[in-house]
Design a protein around this motif. Structure first.
Motif, PDB file in Angstrom:
ATOM      1  N   SER A 190     -97.644 -26.874  41.241  1.00 17.80           N
ATOM      2  CA  SER A 190     -98.968 -26.433  41.674  1.00 17.80           C
ATOM      3  C   SER A 190     -99.356 -27.070  43.009  1.00 17.80           C
ATOM      4  CB  SER A 190    -100.003 -26.769  40.603  1.00 17.80           C
ATOM      5  OG  SER A 190    -101.258 -26.261  40.959  1.00 17.80           O
ATOM      6  N   LYS A 191     -99.011 -28.351  43.171  1.00 14.97           N
ATOM      7  CA  LYS A 191     -99.318 -29.053  44.426  1.00 14.97           C
ATOM      8  C   LYS A 191     -98.444 -28.538  45.570  1.00 14.97           C
ATOM      9  CE  LYS A 191    -100.331 -33.280  41.826  1.00 14.97           C
ATOM     10  NZ  LYS A 191     -99.793 -34.598  41.452  1.00 14.97           N
ATOM     11  N   MET A 192     -97.199 -28.224  45.255  1.00 17.72           N
ATOM     12  CA  MET A 192     -96.237 -27.822  46.290  1.00 17.72           C
ATOM     13  C   MET A 192     -96.536 -26.447  46.884  1.00 17.72           C
ATOM     14  SD  MET A 192     -92.765 -29.253  44.516  1.00 17.72           S
ATOM     15  CE  MET A 192     -91.578 -28.847  45.809  1.00 17.72           C
ATOM     16  N   ILE A 193     -97.199 -25.587  46.104  1.00 16.99           N
ATOM     17  CA  ILE A 193     -97.507 -24.247  46.632  1.00 16.99           C
ATOM     18  C   ILE A 193     -98.918 -24.173  47.212  1.00 16.99           C
ATOM     19  CG2 ILE A 193     -95.891 -23.091  45.064  1.00 16.99           C
ATOM     20  CD1 ILE A 193     -98.472 -22.135  43.495  1.00 16.99           C
ATOM     21  N   ALA A 194     -99.573 -25.319  47.282  1.00 15.70           N
ATOM     22  CA  ALA A 194    -100.947 -25.356  47.805  1.00 15.70           C
ATOM     23  C   ALA A 194    -100.991 -24.862  49.248  1.00 15.70           C
ATOM     24  CB  ALA A 194    -101.494 -26.766  47.719  1.00 15.70           C
ATOM     25  N   THR A 195    -102.002 -24.091  49.554  1.00  7.65           N
ATOM     26  CA  THR A 195    -102.214 -23.574  50.905  1.00  7.65           C
ATOM     27  C   THR A 195    -103.707 -23.330  51.102  1.00  7.65           C
ATOM     28  OG1 THR A 195    -101.828 -21.685  52.389  1.00  7.65           O
ATOM     29  CG2 THR A 195    -101.700 -21.248  50.041  1.00  7.65           C
ATOM     30  N   GLU A 196    -104.133 -23.398  52.342  1.00 13.78           N
ATOM     31  CA  GLU A 196    -105.553 -23.157  52.631  1.00 13.78           C
ATOM     32  C   GLU A 196    -105.905 -21.681  52.491  1.00 13.78           C
ATOM     33  OE1 GLU A 196    -106.603 -24.832  56.402  1.00 13.78           O
ATOM     34  OE2 GLU A 196    -105.946 -26.848  55.848  1.00 13.78           O
ATOM     35  N   ASN A 197    -104.888 -20.826  52.520  1.00 13.53           N
ATOM     36  CA  ASN A 197    -105.138 -19.386  52.383  1.00 13.53           C
ATOM     37  C   ASN A 197    -105.297 -19.046  50.902  1.00 13.53           C
ATOM     38  OD1 ASN A 197    -104.634 -16.499  52.052  1.00 13.53           O
ATOM     39  ND2 ASN A 197    -104.189 -16.540  54.251  1.00 13.53           N
ATOM     40  N   ILE A 198    -106.492 -18.744  50.497  1.00 14.51           N
ATOM     41  CA  ILE A 198    -106.810 -18.539  49.084  1.00 14.51           C
ATOM     42  C   ILE A 198    -106.061 -17.347  48.500  1.00 14.51           C
ATOM     43  CG2 ILE A 198    -108.865 -17.132  49.556  1.00 14.51           C
ATOM     44  CD1 ILE A 198    -108.426 -19.716  46.690  1.00 14.51           C
ATOM     45  N   ILE A 199    -105.829 -16.308  49.297  1.00  9.79           N
ATOM     46  CA  ILE A 199    -105.120 -15.124  48.802  1.00  9.79           C
ATOM     47  C   ILE A 199    -103.664 -15.464  48.493  1.00  9.79           C
ATOM     48  CG2 ILE A 199    -104.328 -12.778  49.341  1.00  9.79           C
ATOM     49  CD1 ILE A 199    -107.275 -12.832  48.857  1.00  9.79           C
ATOM     50  N   LEU A 200    -103.011 -16.143  49.437  1.00  5.52           N
ATOM     51  CA  LEU A 200    -101.609 -16.526  49.222  1.00  5.52           C
ATOM     52  C   LEU A 200    -101.474 -17.465  48.027  1.00  5.52           C
ATOM     53  CD1 LEU A 200     -99.904 -17.185  52.699  1.00  5.52           C
ATOM     54  CD2 LEU A 200     -99.401 -15.394  51.054  1.00  5.52           C
ATOM     55  N   TYR A 201    -102.378 -18.419  47.943  1.00  5.47           N
ATOM     56  CA  TYR A 201    -102.323 -19.384  46.835  1.00  5.47           C
ATOM     57  C   TYR A 201    -102.548 -18.679  45.492  1.00  5.47           C
ATOM     58  CZ  TYR A 201    -103.226 -23.396  43.852  1.00  5.47           C
ATOM     59  OH  TYR A 201    -103.171 -24.309  42.829  1.00  5.47           O
ATOM     60  N   SER A 202    -103.525 -17.804  45.450  1.00  7.09           N
ATOM     61  CA  SER A 202    -103.832 -17.074  44.212  1.00  7.09           C
ATOM     62  C   SER A 202    -102.654 -16.196  43.794  1.00  7.09           C
ATOM     63  CB  SER A 202    -105.074 -16.202  44.385  1.00  7.09           C
ATOM     64  OG  SER A 202    -106.198 -16.996  44.666  1.00  7.09           O
ATOM     65  N   ALA A 203    -102.023 -15.580  44.794  1.00  3.39           N
ATOM     66  CA  ALA A 203    -100.875 -14.707  44.506  1.00  3.39           C
ATOM     67  C   ALA A 203     -99.709 -15.504  43.934  1.00  3.39           C
ATOM     68  CB  ALA A 203    -100.449 -13.965  45.767  1.00  3.39           C
ATOM     69  N   ALA A 204     -99.400 -16.629  44.569  1.00  7.75           N
ATOM     70  CA  ALA A 204     -98.287 -17.467  44.100  1.00  7.75           C
ATOM     71  C   ALA A 204     -98.593 -18.051  42.727  1.00  7.75           C
ATOM     72  CB  ALA A 204     -98.018 -18.579  45.103  1.00  7.75           C
ATOM     73  N   GLU A 205     -99.848 -18.494  42.549  1.00 10.22           N
ATOM     74  CA  GLU A 205    -100.252 -19.107  41.280  1.00 10.22           C
ATOM     75  C   GLU A 205    -100.225 -18.090  40.139  1.00 10.22           C
ATOM     76  OE1 GLU A 205    -104.314 -20.419  40.778  1.00 10.22           O
ATOM     77  OE2 GLU A 205    -103.642 -22.356  40.034  1.00 10.22           O
ATOM     78  N   GLN A 206    -100.487 -16.832  40.472  1.00 14.50           N
ATOM     79  CA  GLN A 206    -100.474 -15.760  39.465  1.00 14.50           C
ATOM     80  C   GLN A 206     -99.151 -15.731  38.707  1.00 14.50           C
ATOM     81  OE1 GLN A 206    -102.699 -13.551  38.452  1.00 14.50           O
ATOM     82  NE2 GLN A 206    -101.451 -11.994  37.439  1.00 14.50           N
ATOM     83  N   LEU A 207     -98.055 -15.873  39.440  1.00 23.41           N
ATOM     84  CA  LEU A 207     -96.737 -15.830  38.805  1.00 23.41           C
ATOM     85  C   LEU A 207     -96.424 -17.126  38.079  1.00 23.41           C
ATOM     86  CD1 LEU A 207     -94.279 -14.258  38.134  1.00 23.41           C
ATOM     87  CD2 LEU A 207     -93.363 -14.698  40.389  1.00 23.41           C
ATOM     88  N   PHE A 208     -96.804 -18.262  38.655  1.00 20.14           N
ATOM     89  CA  PHE A 208     -96.579 -19.537  37.975  1.00 20.14           C
ATOM     90  C   PHE A 208     -97.360 -19.601  36.660  1.00 20.14           C
ATOM     91  CE2 PHE A 208     -95.099 -21.247  42.136  1.00 20.14           C
ATOM     92  CZ  PHE A 208     -93.888 -21.754  41.692  1.00 20.14           C
ATOM     93  N   LYS A 209     -98.554 -18.968  36.644  1.00 15.47           N
ATOM     94  CA  LYS A 209     -99.373 -18.951  35.425  1.00 15.47           C
ATOM     95  C   LYS A 209     -98.678 -18.194  34.303  1.00 15.47           C
ATOM     96  CE  LYS A 209    -103.325 -17.331  36.837  1.00 15.47           C
ATOM     97  NZ  LYS A 209    -104.707 -16.828  36.889  1.00 15.47           N
ATOM     98  N   ALA A 210     -97.808 -17.246  34.689  1.00  7.94           N
ATOM     99  CA  ALA A 210     -97.102 -16.446  33.688  1.00  7.94           C
ATOM    100  C   ALA A 210     -96.098 -17.281  32.907  1.00  7.94           C
ATOM    101  CB  ALA A 210     -96.392 -15.270  34.372  1.00  7.94           C
ATOM    102  N   GLY A 211     -95.875 -18.491  33.371  1.00  8.83           N
ATOM    103  CA  GLY A 211     -95.019 -19.424  32.624  1.00  8.83           C
ATOM    104  C   GLY A 211     -93.549 -19.198  32.883  1.00  8.83           C
TER     105      GLY A 211
END
Length: 316
Positions: A16-37
């Motif tokens: 979660s820390k490694m994919i952090a970015t100031e761009n909320i759209i990019l972060y939300s998109a990347a986090e969406q897949l990580f949330k899927a487990g």
């Protein structure tokens, strides 16, 4: 995998820390897949190999970072795969391009590849950089091969295996080898674990392709039969083609109707091609296990052997 439970928990926090970015759209998109487990199979293998080849049963900081890098690369590839394969769900959650759009999903995948490259460079190990960089090239090669052979009823099992290496097995083969490089293992050990990862990866892909025909959508992480619908011809289908000419006609018509996908699955199940595909997967598992058992120094290999056999047990 009790011995690496702590490392896997830490890995999830670090990702979660490694994919952090100031761009909320990019972060939300990347986090969406990580949330899927996901099973975190690749990091688990890296952790277990690290312990296996070390003198004190430990995992170095660099090897932990390598596991995180490998999972980010894998996740980036899934973002792009879902667009190419037009998948609406991944592990029961809407895919990134469905939630946002194709453009955001492509950019999110590119962002993750870029992040993985940055962390890879910071390992300060040129041989590891060379080894892991090959994976991204292989992903592209595999996608192109799959695209060229889409709905091609003349595809051979050998071509399917080659494509499967590029799309799946290369990631495991190269990350297993990189784990041994970070341990300063000799070239023989590096090559052994490259082959271990290759055989494990091929078995994993073949089993995945069998599950696409026999499994339930909720257990697959994607809709059942999606490979067929997308023209991605897999081992069970290729083997069944030799026995059932009707399949060629259905493939040539590119599964125009939903019922033709089910018809094709029924035809495949009426042959012994699923068992034949499983036999190929089992052969690769046995080759991987042989590598683990072929070294006196790998006596403490119970956990990694169990994980290796788990790949095959997914369809039992």
């Amino acid at each position: 995998m009790k011995s690496i439970k702590t490392e896997l928990k830490q890995l999830n926090e670090n990702l979660s820390k490694m994919i952090a970015t100031e761009n909320i759209i990019l972060y939300s998109a990347a986090e969406q897949l990580f949330k899927a487990g996901g099973k975190r199979l690749r990091p688990a293998i890296i952790f277990l190999i690290s312990k296996l080849i070390s003198t004190d049963n430990s995992i170095s900081t660099e090897q932990k970072r390598l596991a995180e890098i490998t999972e980010i690369i894998h996740t980036a590839s899934l973002l792009h795969d879902d667009i190419v394969d037009n998948c609406d769900t991944r592990r029961g959650i809407s895919t990134v391009h469905t939630v946002f759009n194709n453009k955001v999903a492509v950019l999110a995948g590119d962002f993750l590849f870029a992040q993985s490259s940055w962390y890879l460079a910071n390992l300060n190990n040129l041989n590891v950089v060379k080894t892991i960089s090959k994976i991204i090239t292989d992903f592209a090669e595999g996608e192109i091969q799959q695209g060229i052979k889409s709905f091609d009823s003349l595809i051979s099992v050998e071509e399917y295996i080659e494509k499967s290496f590029y799309k799946t097995a290369s990631l495991l083969a190269c990350s297993c080898k990189a784990t041994t490089i970070l341990n300063k293992s000799n070239e023989k050990v590096q090559n052994d674990f490259y082959l271990y990862g290759k055989h494990l990866g091929l078995a994993f892909q073949i089993i995945d392709d069998i599950l696409d025909l026999t499994g339930l959508s909720k257990n697959l992480g994607k809709p059942a039969g999606s490979d067929l619908k997308n023209g991605n011809l897999t081992a069970p289908l290729i083997l069944a083609l030799k026995q059932k000419s009707k399949l060629k006609q259905i493939i040539d018509e590119e599964f125009q109707f939903k019922q033709t996908v089910n018809e094709a699955i029924d035809i495949i199940k009426s042959t012994n091609s699923i068992q034949k595909a499983k036999d190929i997967a089992e052969e690769n598992i046995q080759l991987a296990i042989h590598i683990l058992k072929n070294k006196d120094s790998y006596q403490n290999n119970k956990e990694i052997s169990l994980l290796t056999y788990y790949i095959l047990d997914r369809i039992n």
